[in-house]
Design a protein around this motif. Structure first.
Motif, PDB file in Angstrom:
ATOM      1  N   PHE A 133       0.834  -1.202   0.000  1.00  0.00           N
ATOM      2  CA  PHE A 133       0.000   0.000   0.000  1.00  0.00           C
ATOM      3  C   PHE A 133       0.872   1.257   0.000  1.00  0.00           C
ATOM      4  O   PHE A 133       0.619   2.200  -0.744  1.00  0.00           O
ATOM      5  CB  PHE A 133      -0.927   0.003   1.226  1.00  0.00           C
ATOM      6  N   ASN A 134       1.893   1.262   0.867  1.00  0.00           N
ATOM      7  CA  ASN A 134       2.750   2.457   0.944  1.00  0.00           C
ATOM      8  C   ASN A 134       3.546   2.646  -0.340  1.00  0.00           C
ATOM      9  O   ASN A 134       3.789   3.774  -0.761  1.00  0.00           O
ATOM     10  CB  ASN A 134       3.689   2.366   2.149  1.00  0.00           C
ATOM     11  N   LEU A 135       3.947   1.545  -0.980  1.00  0.00           N
ATOM     12  CA  LEU A 135       4.699   1.639  -2.236  1.00  0.00           C
ATOM     13  C   LEU A 135       3.854   2.340  -3.302  1.00  0.00           C
ATOM     14  O   LEU A 135       4.308   3.272  -3.969  1.00  0.00           O
ATOM     15  CB  LEU A 135       5.075   0.240  -2.724  1.00  0.00           C
ATOM     16  N   VAL A 136       2.616   1.899  -3.422  1.00  0.00           N
ATOM     17  CA  VAL A 136       1.740   2.494  -4.441  1.00  0.00           C
ATOM     18  C   VAL A 136       1.421   3.940  -4.069  1.00  0.00           C
ATOM     19  O   VAL A 136       1.528   4.850  -4.900  1.00  0.00           O
ATOM     20  CB  VAL A 136       0.447   1.659  -4.596  1.00  0.00           C
ATOM     21  N   ARG A 137       1.061   4.156  -2.795  1.00  0.00           N
ATOM     22  CA  ARG A 137       0.671   5.498  -2.358  1.00  0.00           C
ATOM     23  C   ARG A 137       1.811   6.502  -2.532  1.00  0.00           C
ATOM     24  O   ARG A 137       1.615   7.612  -3.009  1.00  0.00           O
ATOM     25  CB  ARG A 137       0.246   5.438  -0.881  1.00  0.00           C
ATOM     26  N   GLU A 138       3.031   6.066  -2.167  1.00  0.00           N
ATOM     27  CA  GLU A 138       4.156   7.010  -2.131  1.00  0.00           C
ATOM     28  C   GLU A 138       4.876   7.141  -3.466  1.00  0.00           C
ATOM     29  O   GLU A 138       5.485   8.159  -3.737  1.00  0.00           O
ATOM     30  CB  GLU A 138       5.186   6.547  -1.087  1.00  0.00           C
ATOM     31  N   THR A 139       4.874   6.065  -4.275  1.00  0.00           N
ATOM     32  CA  THR A 139       5.771   6.090  -5.433  1.00  0.00           C
ATOM     33  C   THR A 139       5.085   5.891  -6.784  1.00  0.00           C
ATOM     34  O   THR A 139       5.761   5.859  -7.803  1.00  0.00           O
ATOM     35  CB  THR A 139       6.875   4.998  -5.298  1.00  0.00           C
ATOM     36  N   MET A 140       3.784   5.729  -6.816  1.00  0.00           N
ATOM     37  CA  MET A 140       3.139   5.492  -8.111  1.00  0.00           C
ATOM     38  C   MET A 140       1.998   6.479  -8.365  1.00  0.00           C
ATOM     39  O   MET A 140       0.843   6.073  -8.586  1.00  0.00           O
ATOM     40  CB  MET A 140       2.594   4.060  -8.186  1.00  0.00           C
ATOM     41  N   PRO A 141       2.313   7.783  -8.364  1.00  0.00           N
ATOM     42  CA  PRO A 141       1.238   8.750  -8.633  1.00  0.00           C
ATOM     43  C   PRO A 141       0.704   8.559 -10.051  1.00  0.00           C
ATOM     44  O   PRO A 141       1.437   8.153 -10.951  1.00  0.00           O
ATOM     45  CB  PRO A 141       1.936  10.108  -8.476  1.00  0.00           C
ATOM     46  N   ALA A 142      -0.566   8.846 -10.227  1.00  0.00           N
ATOM     47  CA  ALA A 142      -1.207   8.872 -11.552  1.00  0.00           C
ATOM     48  C   ALA A 142      -1.260   7.513 -12.237  1.00  0.00           C
ATOM     49  O   ALA A 142      -1.490   7.431 -13.436  1.00  0.00           O
ATOM     50  CB  ALA A 142      -0.511   9.890 -12.462  1.00  0.00           C
ATOM     51  N   ILE A 143      -1.047   6.448 -11.480  1.00  0.00           N
ATOM     52  CA  ILE A 143      -1.136   5.091 -12.058  1.00  0.00           C
ATOM     53  C   ILE A 143      -2.545   4.534 -11.833  1.00  0.00           C
ATOM     54  O   ILE A 143      -3.131   4.745 -10.772  1.00  0.00           O
ATOM     55  CB  ILE A 143      -0.113   4.166 -11.339  1.00  0.00           C
ATOM     56  N   THR A 144      -3.044   3.830 -12.815  1.00  0.00           N
ATOM     57  CA  THR A 144      -4.296   3.087 -12.606  1.00  0.00           C
ATOM     58  C   THR A 144      -3.958   1.598 -12.533  1.00  0.00           C
ATOM     59  O   THR A 144      -3.223   1.083 -13.388  1.00  0.00           O
ATOM     60  CB  THR A 144      -5.282   3.331 -13.772  1.00  0.00           C
ATOM     61  N   ILE A 145      -4.470   0.940 -11.500  1.00  0.00           N
ATOM     62  CA  ILE A 145      -4.254  -0.507 -11.354  1.00  0.00           C
ATOM     63  C   ILE A 145      -5.533  -1.214 -11.813  1.00  0.00           C
ATOM     64  O   ILE A 145      -6.608  -0.994 -11.256  1.00  0.00           O
ATOM     65  CB  ILE A 145      -3.883  -0.854  -9.902  1.00  0.00           C
ATOM     66  N   ASP A 146      -5.392  -2.020 -12.842  1.00  0.00           N
ATOM     67  CA  ASP A 146      -6.554  -2.682 -13.441  1.00  0.00           C
ATOM     68  C   ASP A 146      -6.738  -4.105 -12.955  1.00  0.00           C
ATOM     69  O   ASP A 146      -7.713  -4.763 -13.314  1.00  0.00           O
ATOM     70  CB  ASP A 146      -6.425  -2.684 -14.969  1.00  0.00           C
ATOM     71  N   GLY A 147      -5.790  -4.585 -12.169  1.00  0.00           N
ATOM     72  CA  GLY A 147      -5.925  -5.942 -11.658  1.00  0.00           C
ATOM     73  C   GLY A 147      -4.653  -6.368 -10.954  1.00  0.00           C
ATOM     74  O   GLY A 147      -3.670  -5.619 -10.896  1.00  0.00           O
ATOM     75  N   PHE A 148      -4.692  -7.558 -10.404  1.00  0.00           N
ATOM     76  CA  PHE A 148      -3.486  -8.116  -9.771  1.00  0.00           C
ATOM     77  C   PHE A 148      -3.639  -9.623  -9.674  1.00  0.00           C
ATOM     78  O   PHE A 148      -4.747 -10.175  -9.835  1.00  0.00           O
ATOM     79  CB  PHE A 148      -3.242  -7.502  -8.385  1.00  0.00           C
ATOM     80  N   ARG A 149      -2.510 -10.261  -9.389  1.00  0.00           N
ATOM     81  CA  ARG A 149      -2.482 -11.710  -9.239  1.00  0.00           C
ATOM     82  C   ARG A 149      -1.380 -12.007  -8.243  1.00  0.00           C
ATOM     83  O   ARG A 149      -0.296 -11.413  -8.339  1.00  0.00           O
ATOM     84  CB  ARG A 149      -2.142 -12.293 -10.608  1.00  0.00           C
ATOM     85  N   GLY A 150      -1.638 -12.868  -7.276  1.00  0.00           N
ATOM     86  CA  GLY A 150      -0.585 -13.109  -6.300  1.00  0.00           C
ATOM     87  C   GLY A 150      -0.808 -14.339  -5.449  1.00  0.00           C
ATOM     88  O   GLY A 150      -1.875 -14.953  -5.452  1.00  0.00           O
ATOM     89  N   VAL A 151       0.262 -14.687  -4.730  1.00  0.00           N
ATOM     90  CA  VAL A 151       0.194 -15.694  -3.665  1.00  0.00           C
ATOM     91  C   VAL A 151       0.384 -14.900  -2.381  1.00  0.00           C
ATOM     92  O   VAL A 151       1.455 -14.317  -2.161  1.00  0.00           O
ATOM     93  CB  VAL A 151       1.302 -16.754  -3.841  1.00  0.00           C
ATOM     94  N   ILE A 152      -0.666 -14.804  -1.567  1.00  0.00           N
ATOM     95  CA  ILE A 152      -0.623 -13.842  -0.457  1.00  0.00           C
ATOM     96  C   ILE A 152      -1.004 -14.473   0.889  1.00  0.00           C
ATOM     97  O   ILE A 152      -1.229 -13.743   1.848  1.00  0.00           O
ATOM     98  CB  ILE A 152      -1.514 -12.604  -0.755  1.00  0.00           C
ATOM     99  N   ASN A 153      -1.070 -15.806   0.939  1.00  0.00           N
ATOM    100  CA  ASN A 153      -1.305 -16.453   2.236  1.00  0.00           C
ATOM    101  C   ASN A 153      -0.147 -17.406   2.533  1.00  0.00           C
ATOM    102  O   ASN A 153       0.001 -18.444   1.882  1.00  0.00           O
ATOM    103  CB  ASN A 153      -2.640 -17.213   2.239  1.00  0.00           C
ATOM    104  N   SER A 154       0.670 -17.016   3.511  1.00  0.00           N
ATOM    105  CA  SER A 154       1.891 -17.773   3.812  1.00  0.00           C
ATOM    106  C   SER A 154       1.582 -19.170   4.330  1.00  0.00           C
ATOM    107  O   SER A 154       2.276 -20.136   3.993  1.00  0.00           O
ATOM    108  CB  SER A 154       2.717 -17.034   4.866  1.00  0.00           C
ATOM    109  N   THR A 155       0.562 -19.284   5.179  1.00  0.00           N
ATOM    110  CA  THR A 155       0.260 -20.595   5.768  1.00  0.00           C
ATOM    111  C   THR A 155      -0.079 -21.608   4.671  1.00  0.00           C
ATOM    112  O   THR A 155       0.441 -22.735   4.667  1.00  0.00           O
ATOM    113  CB  THR A 155      -0.905 -20.458   6.779  1.00  0.00           C
ATOM    114  N   CYS A 156      -0.932 -21.212   3.724  1.00  0.00           N
ATOM    115  CA  CYS A 156      -1.309 -22.148   2.643  1.00  0.00           C
ATOM    116  C   CYS A 156      -0.104 -22.455   1.766  1.00  0.00           C
ATOM    117  O   CYS A 156       0.087 -23.608   1.352  1.00  0.00           O
ATOM    118  CB  CYS A 156      -2.436 -21.563   1.790  1.00  0.00           C
TER     119      CYS A 156
END
Ligand code: NAP
Length: 354
Positions: A170-193
């Motif tokens: 969140f901080n990366l996008v907020r602080e360093t990506m002004p004027a960017i539109t994010i149209d989607g994402f894909r990830g592995v975001i649950n460490s336990t699984c």
């Protein structure tokens, strides 16, 4: 300017909050702020309010010794997290007005409505405290309302630890990506699984792998939230709400967990040069966002296929930068605690900038 002193209220005093306090002490010579804890609230270990400052070493050993924090309170009595927030906001009105009062919300994820964490955040902002949380609930269920409230009272609502621990998303996008539109994402975001799937590949038992995640304090307090994909769905909703400007809750995410995935399945996939991973994704179609969490069988060239153990990754699909990847190679309680520390440092920076 001298170092600002932050006055901290801790709602939730589990693995993350206790690791944070130790990390703040270990990192004292690297911080540009000092801090004092004046209140701690738990569900089963009582609460303490002491405006003169709480001895945190004693508070930690009290809870780790399974005793009640009430014994540290000059005037102990039963109170909810909201009672604690309101009482401190009144007693620390000067600190609140100066922007030095911070509520650290680290209670457990409630997957029905995100409560009582959403109410904790609301009450803290209404009391002019900044809020820092590692709990996905507030941002997954009520981001737009809470962000609007924070703006209206000129306070910060930060939640870096809600997704991928301390690795900036969140901080990366907020602080360093002004004027960017994010149209989607894909990830592995649950460490336990991801850990369980990796261990199954090595021939380990499902239950043993889960037990290890519980012993290391990484699995959710209720591990069914990990196994059934709810934790990933909450993170997905949080990412959609904040990064894609849409409004959804975890219940809007199409969700399948990893309970049905067996050792045979993952080893069969490996034999075919493929890997099964729990993938979270979101895509914008016209004005609508569709979000999905499900086990996918991935080609070995897919960067998500190569994430093993506690590794996480998130690939953002942006209009001006193309695909931007954020990778977390190691995950631990220290990294989650660091997320909170980094949010506190940004509050301190804001105080210094005034
Ligand atoms: N652990 C991780 O690696 C990790 C990583 C990223 C994000 N998170 C998130 O961070 C948060 C904290 O995780 P954790 O591992 O520290 O959890 P934890 O060890 O289970 O601690 C949760 C704490 O919240 C307290 N609590 C629960 N309900 C409460 C209520 N209604 N009012 C006041 N206190 C309440 C509990 O009190 P009792 O102990 O007395 O019941 C406990 O002190 C969770 O939302 C989790 O999803 C954790």
């Amino acid at each position: 300017m001298s170092q600002p002193e932050l006055t901290l209220v801790l709602i939730g005093f589990g693995n993350v909050a206790r690791r944070l306090l130790r990390l703040l002490e270990e990192s004292a010579d690297r911080l540009d702020f000092t801090w004092q804890v004046v209140a701690i609230s738990t569900k089963h270990h009582g609460s303490v309010i002491d405006m003169a400052g709480i001895d945190v070493t004693r508070a930690i050993s009290t809870v780790e010794g399974r005793q009640s924090l009430d014994r540290l309170d000059p005037t102990p009595h039963e109170r909810s997290g909201i009672d604690v927030i309101r009482q401190v906001a009144e007693a620390a009105a000067d600190e609140a007005a100066e922007g030095r009062l911070v509520c650290l919300e680290t209670t457990v994820l409630d997957i029905d409505r995100g409560e009582p964490a959403v109410s904790h955040v609301r009450a803290a902002l209404e009391g002019q405290a900044h809020v820092v949380t590692a709990n996905k609930g507030p941002v997954a269920f009520a981001y737009h309302e809470l962000e609007a409230l924070a703006e209206s009272v000129d306070r910060i609502f930060f939640f870096e630890g809600a997704v991928m621990d301390g690795v900036p998303v969140f901080n990366l996008v907020r602080e360093t990506m002004p004027a960017i539109t994010i149209d989607g994402f894909r990830g592995v975001i649950n460490s336990t699984c991801n850990f369980i799937l990796s261990e199954l590949e090595r021939g380990q038992e499902f239950d043993m792998a889960l037990a290890e995640m519980q012993a290391r304090g990484i699995a959710e307090a209720d591990p069914t939230l990990d196994l059934d994909g709810w934790d990933a769905a909450a993170k997905t909703a949080a990412l959609v709400n904040v990064l894609m400007g849409s409004a959804m809750t975890p219940h809007h995410v199409a969700r399948t967990g990893i309970r049905e995935v067996t050792g045979l399945d993952v080893r069969d996939a490996i034999a075919r040069n493929r890997r099964i991973r729990l993938v979270a994704s979101a895509t914008r179609h016209g004005g609508k966002v569709r979000a999905v969490v499900e086990p996918e069988e991935l080609d070995h060239h897919d960067p998500l296929a190569n994430l093993v153990g506690l590794e996480n990754a998130l690939y953002l699909h942006t209009d001006l930068l193309g695909e931007v990847g954020i990778v977390q190679r190691t995950g631990s309680l220290t990294q989650t605690a660091y997320a909170l520390l980094s949010d506190l440092a940004r509050i301190s920076q804001r105080l210094r900038d005034f």
